[in-house]
Design an enzyme around this catalytic site. Structure first.
Site, PDB file in Angstrom:
ATOM      1  CG  ASN A   1     -10.068  -2.134   2.582  1.00  0.00           C
ATOM      2  OD1 ASN A   1      -8.968  -2.516   2.176  1.00  0.00           O
ATOM      3  ND2 ASN A   1     -10.197  -1.343   3.637  1.00  0.00           N
ATOM      4  CG  HIS A   2      -9.446   2.139   1.859  1.00  0.00           C
ATOM      5  ND1 HIS A   2     -10.494   2.650   2.605  1.00  0.00           N
ATOM      6  CD2 HIS A   2      -8.562   1.631   2.743  1.00  0.00           C
ATOM      7  CE1 HIS A   2     -10.250   2.440   3.892  1.00  0.00           C
ATOM      8  NE2 HIS A   2      -9.083   1.822   4.005  1.00  0.00           N
TER       9      HIS A   2
ATOM     10  CG  HIS B   1      -5.872  -4.612   4.484  1.00  0.00           C
ATOM     11  ND1 HIS B   1      -6.586  -3.462   4.200  1.00  0.00           N
ATOM     12  CD2 HIS B   1      -6.369  -5.061   5.664  1.00  0.00           C
ATOM     13  CE1 HIS B   1      -7.480  -3.248   5.169  1.00  0.00           C
ATOM     14  NE2 HIS B   1      -7.358  -4.193   6.071  1.00  0.00           N
TER      15      HIS B   1
ATOM     16  CD  GLU C   1      -6.850  -0.488  -0.036  1.00  0.00           C
ATOM     17  OE1 GLU C   1      -7.969  -0.724  -0.486  1.00  0.00           O
ATOM     18  OE2 GLU C   1      -6.537  -0.684   1.135  1.00  0.00           O
ATOM     19  CG  ASN C   2      -4.311   2.685   1.802  1.00  0.00           C
ATOM     20  OD1 ASN C   2      -3.950   1.522   1.698  1.00  0.00           O
ATOM     21  ND2 ASN C   2      -5.383   3.028   2.476  1.00  0.00           N
TER      22      ASN C   2
ATOM     23  CG  ASP D   1      -1.666  -1.346   1.380  1.00  0.00           C
ATOM     24  OD1 ASP D   1      -0.999  -2.408   1.280  1.00  0.00           O
ATOM     25  OD2 ASP D   1      -2.875  -1.334   1.627  1.00  0.00           O
TER      26      ASP D   1
ATOM     27  CG  HIS E   1      -1.083  -0.096   5.917  1.00  0.00           C
ATOM     28  ND1 HIS E   1      -1.629   1.172   6.010  1.00  0.00           N
ATOM     29  CD2 HIS E   1      -1.754  -0.699   4.890  1.00  0.00           C
ATOM     30  CE1 HIS E   1      -2.583   1.324   5.099  1.00  0.00           C
ATOM     31  NE2 HIS E   1      -2.678   0.191   4.421  1.00  0.00           N
TER      32      HIS E   1
ATOM     33  CG  HIS F   1      -6.011  -5.479   0.060  1.00  0.00           C
ATOM     34  ND1 HIS F   1      -4.869  -4.721   0.056  1.00  0.00           N
ATOM     35  CD2 HIS F   1      -6.935  -4.762   0.738  1.00  0.00           C
ATOM     36  CE1 HIS F   1      -5.084  -3.593   0.699  1.00  0.00           C
ATOM     37  NE2 HIS F   1      -6.330  -3.595   1.125  1.00  0.00           N
TER      38      HIS F   1
HETATM   39 FE   LIG Z   1      -6.760  -2.063   2.560  1.00  0.00          FE
END
Ligand SMILES: [Fe+2]
Length: 233
Positions: A68-69, A179, A39-40, A8, A181, A154
């Site tokens: 998810n983001h 995911h 995604e982040n 991420d 991190h 993820h």
């Molecule tokens: Fe995530």
């Protein structure tokens, strides 16, 4: 064949590190294919914008995975349909825009399949990730449809990711988790030859709570609401 997968990319700090380092890394390490989880990447640390996708592709990223983001910056729902190098989890509910896997050409002209999956435990509601993986394995086979297969799993929990590693052992080149991190120190080659790591961690500010502002995160955890309805950052 040298494949780089980065976890991420988090907000402006993660983007800065990536843009400053990737072009040199590609040269120094002779990277043939680069996957990043984006995604982040947007300013608030959630979602991704069209401009960021373009920037990443320009500096040498081949495929951007998410999780998810993925829709947190609403524009992604539109431009994902015309940018096949941006993936969303394959097991998002039916009818979601975009695609969860693709087959791409590497810089040294090999075929690389990339699939983005999202765990079911402690994640946003999505379809059964193991069924989606099984279906993919039947559709895209190593050395048949693709020379290399990269799986970005993820997810939040270690056991789910590890089980996914075993499902793909011998059937994918690498299965890497994203995911949480936080990197895990279990990177290895599994019995049938697939490279595996439960989580590769993030590219972001380590002086933080998983890349987010420390003070704001702590304030939330210290709030009275936390015990009544525990939440994630
Ligand atoms: Fe995530």
């Amino acid at each position: 064949m040298n494949i780089l997968l980065l976890g991420d990319i988090l907000g402006p700090a993660g983007r800065k590190a990536l843009t400053e380092s990737l072009p040199n890394l590609i040269k120094q390490k002779e990277l043939d294919f680069v996957v990043v989880n984006g995604e982040n990447a947007a300013d608030p640390g959630v979602g991704i914008t069209k401009r960021i996708v373009e920037e990443f592709l320009e500096i040498g990223v081949d495929v951007i995975t998410t999780g998810n983001h993925v829709w947190d910056q609403k524009e992604a729902m539109e431009f994902i349909t015309s940018e096949k190098r941006l993936l969303r989890p394959e097991n998002l509910s039916k009818g979601s825009p975009g695609k969860g896997f693709g087959i791409y050409n590497s810089k040294n002209n090999k075929k690389v399949a990339v699939i983005n999956l999202m765990g079911n435990v402690y994640m946003k509601k999505c379809d059964d990730v193991f069924q989606a993986a099984k279906k993919f394995i039947q559709t895209v086979q190593l050395k048949r449809e693709a020379d290399f297969i990269v799986v970005d799993m993820h997810g939040e929990i270690t056991s789910e990711k590890m089980a996914m590693g075993y499902l793909f052992d011998g059937k994918a080149t690498m299965v890497v988790g994203t995911h949480t991190h936080v990197p895990t120190s279990d990177h290895r080659i599994m019995e049938k030859g697939t490279a595996y790591q439960t989580d590769v961690g993030m590219c972001g500010d380590y002086n933080s709570v998983i890349g987010m502002n420390r003070d704001n995160s702590l304030k939330k955890f210290l709030s009275a609401a936390y015990l009544h309805a525990p939440f994630y950052i």
